[in-house]
Write an enzyme that holds these catalytic residues in place. Structure first.
Site, PDB file in Angstrom:
ATOM      1  N   LYS A 500       0.821  -1.205   0.000  1.00  0.00           N
ATOM      2  CA  LYS A 500       0.000   0.000   0.000  1.00  0.00           C
ATOM      3  C   LYS A 500       0.862   1.265   0.000  1.00  0.00           C
ATOM      4  O   LYS A 500       2.041   1.253   0.402  1.00  0.00           O
ATOM      5  CB  LYS A 500      -0.941   0.003   1.211  1.00  0.00           C
ATOM      6  CG  LYS A 500      -2.016  -1.094   1.172  1.00  0.00           C
ATOM      7  CD  LYS A 500      -3.089  -0.804   0.146  1.00  0.00           C
ATOM      8  CE  LYS A 500      -4.072  -1.960  -0.013  1.00  0.00           C
ATOM      9  NZ  LYS A 500      -4.926  -2.172   1.138  1.00  0.00           N
ATOM     10  N   ARG A 534      -3.389 -10.989   3.562  1.00  0.00           N
ATOM     11  CA  ARG A 534      -3.572 -10.881   2.108  1.00  0.00           C
ATOM     12  C   ARG A 534      -2.357 -10.166   1.520  1.00  0.00           C
ATOM     13  O   ARG A 534      -2.146  -8.981   1.784  1.00  0.00           O
ATOM     14  CB  ARG A 534      -4.857 -10.128   1.790  1.00  0.00           C
ATOM     15  CG  ARG A 534      -5.202 -10.047   0.317  1.00  0.00           C
ATOM     16  CD  ARG A 534      -6.486  -9.255   0.096  1.00  0.00           C
ATOM     17  NE  ARG A 534      -6.898  -9.245  -1.299  1.00  0.00           N
ATOM     18  CZ  ARG A 534      -6.453  -8.356  -2.194  1.00  0.00           C
ATOM     19  NH1 ARG A 534      -5.599  -7.412  -1.821  1.00  0.00           N
ATOM     20  NH2 ARG A 534      -6.868  -8.417  -3.455  1.00  0.00           N
TER      21      ARG A 534
END
Length: 584
Positions: A500, A534
């Site tokens: 991210k 994840r």
């Protein structure tokens, strides 16, 4: 969702309930779909022509989920909108019921029993974790799945017993089976308000409760959400709290001796999700995903990447056909299906991936339904059901062994980073958790989604600023604790921080070089209750998590312990609570 509101919020309902549910939806659901409708309801519900509630009680309406202050609740409204209010009709009694199954499809049996109880008017308010347990008394039989619920009933104890026995028969239980032997469904009435019952057919409190870990563990899960506001509830609150306190003293030993463990069901597999970390490998088949867009669009490359993820240690492959990066424009359900269905079919045919567990990353109900029909085992929804009014109805129709991952997000990918979606009045941890609770409760209570299917995801990178991502990552345990106080105890928690942008801000590295930083997030999250990680690079995450697991295993209790794993009742029922005897 808009049509659901139009059906549910009629002008004849009380103004308090109208305002309460409208505020809940206004906070929880995408403005794109029903923001204007909620605003209209809020405005119109101020009209003096709307009826006011006349209930003599004033149940608490939680400020934390934006549902208003203390208000009176009309009983009819409360039954329809039970997810908005903590109060219950004053004629109802709180009860604790244990569930167990070790024959046939165990999870389906429990889910059917829960649904039949709800249809018969037993209002389930809180559900324990799902446990896989060793058989007791008669040991030569399959392991059980066990759980417990807190609920409200208008039946007297013997009427409720008859109802539970009827549900057992509807679920296939044989009327005269082996005592303590295998059964498709076992429903035990453990507690009934502040009352004790002693008859030939029924004893309350349940006389063997204190010696059964498979009852004590689920019952202890329910301790944090007992409300002292209704008839009989205060006594159950005290008793379940004391049971939980005593159980916690021996809980770790029970788990480490293998007598029971919390589990979730994914397809045909049982995941003891607290035993070790699980890894979800990301497979994006999009042209524009922020990290690997365009890399695996054709079936051949997608199958090769999935095989690599599995070889590196992935437990499940998450297939995405739509980018959810900040600012991404939405594609239609049909376009998304055109991307993922050929890949799913190819994965099912390939020897290297045919047995793999698969999830679909989508917020469209049509896509989720088609993907599961094609063989996908789980649905991962970044919107938690808020972006498509067809999602929750589609999820509700799926089998109990299809998990539904509900993530916290505001807006949609194109709007989630707007300033209005980054403002959290109670702080990001509390606000995000309570907003997600609203979605989870809506799914479980209004759409009858089996609670054990519901996983949670705090939504790192979705409607969060750089600082908010860090704050949330550092307080995942607090986020989990807040969710834990409501309908479902100890849900599976997923963390999706992989590559991210906030990691790039910290490290200064491009997205393809953020895998070590991603692994650091997993090591931060796992001790705080993250169960599924994840990630794009499974190998790096698996290596990091293996070290953490080795440390956990090294500190596990070893050797044989002769302690009797029961809580000595020591007159618990008589000393702790002023039970009132009910005539048989």
């Amino acid at each position: 969702m808009a049509s659901f509101l139009r059906r549910t919020l009629r002008p004849t309902e009380c103004s308090v309930c109208l305002r309460a549910v409208a505020r809940a939806f206004e906070q929880r659901v995408s403005q794109r779909h029903i923001g204007s409708l909620c605003s209209s309801i809020l405005a119109n519900s101020q009209a003096t022509t709307l009826p006011r509630c006349s209930s003599p009680r004033s149940p608490e309406v939680s400020d934390d989920v934006g549902l208003g202050r203390k208000q009176r609740s009309h009983n009819v409204c409360r039954r329809r909108l039970s997810f908005t209010l903590d109060g219950v009709p004053s004629t109802s009694t709180q009860v604790a019921i244990a569930l167990g199954s070790n024959e046939g499809d165990r999870l389906a049996n429990l889910a059917k029993g829960l649904k039949l109880m709800s249809q018969a008017g037993v209002r389930v308010e809180r559900v324990s974790s799902l446990y896989q347990t060793e058989p007791a008394y008669v040991e030569d039989q399959p392991r059980f799945l066990n759980a417990a619920v807190l609920a409200y009933t208008d039946n007297n104890p013997h009427e409720l017993l008859d109802l539970l026995k009827s549900i057992e028969l509807q679920c296939g239980r044989q009327p005269k089976g082996v005592r303590f032997g295998p059964r498709t469904l076992d429903l035990d009435l453990l507690l009934y308000g502040s009352y004790s019952v002693r008859s030939e057919r029924l004893q309350i409190p349940h006389p063997r409760m204190h010696e059964r870990p498979f009852v004590l563990a689920p019952l202890a899960d329910l301790a944090s959400s007992t409300h002292p506001s209704s008839h009989g509830t205060s006594c159950i609150r005290l008793l379940v709290g004391e049971i939980a306190r005593r159980w916690r003293a021996i809980e770790k030993e029970a788990f480490q001796r293998g007598l029971l463990e919390r589990v979730t069901v994914v397809g045909e597999r049982i995941w003891p999700y607290e035993r070790r970390p699980y890894i979800m490998g990301v497979l994006n088949v999009t042209p524009d995903s922020f990290s690997d867009g365009g890399s695996f669009q054709d079936c051949s490359s997608a199958v090769s990447q999935a095989a690599k993820l599995l070889a590196d240690g992935a437990d499940i492959i998450d297939i995405g056909g739509q980018s959810t990066r900040p600012g991404a424009q939405l594609v239609s359900p049909d376009d998304e299906l055109g991307r993922i269905l050929p890949v799913i079919q190819a994965l099912k045919k390939s020897d290297s991936t045919s047995s793999a567990l698969l999830s679909v990353d989508t917020f469209y109900g049509k896509v989720a339904d088609a993907a599961v029909a094609a063989g996908v085992h789980a649905v991962n929804d970044v919107s938690g059901g808020a972006l498509d009014e067809q999602m929750l109805p589609a999820i509700a129709k799926m089998a109990p062994n299809v998990p539904y991952i509900m993530m916290h997000m505001r807006g949609d990918p194109s709007t989630m980073q707007l300033d209005t979606n980054l403002s959290y009045s109670s702080g990001v941890v509390q606000s995000a958790a309570l907003e997600l609770v609203g979605g989870v409760t809506l799914a479980a209570k209004m759409y009858d989604v089996c609670p054990w299917r519901l996983w949670i995801d705090p939504g790192i990178g979705f409607a969060k600023s750089h600082h908010q991502n860090l704050e949330l990552l550092g307080h995942l345990d607090g986020f989990r604790d807040i969710v834990n106080q409501h309908i479902l105890a100890n849900p599976v928690m997923v963390l999706g921080a992989s590559r991210k942008g906030f990691l790039g801000t910290i490290t200064g590295k491009p997205k393809e070089e953020r895998d070590v930083a991603t692994a650091a997030c997993s090591l931060i999250g796992a001790p705080q209750g993250v169960h599924v990680h994840r990630v794009h690079n499974v190998a790096v995450a698996a290596e990091a998590l293996s070290v953490l697991q080795a440390v956990r295993d090294a500190t596990t209790l070893t050797g044989s312990v002769d302690t009797d794993l029961s809580i000595d009742d020591m007159g618990l029922w008589d000393q702790l609570l002023p039970y009132k005897a009910l005539e048989p």
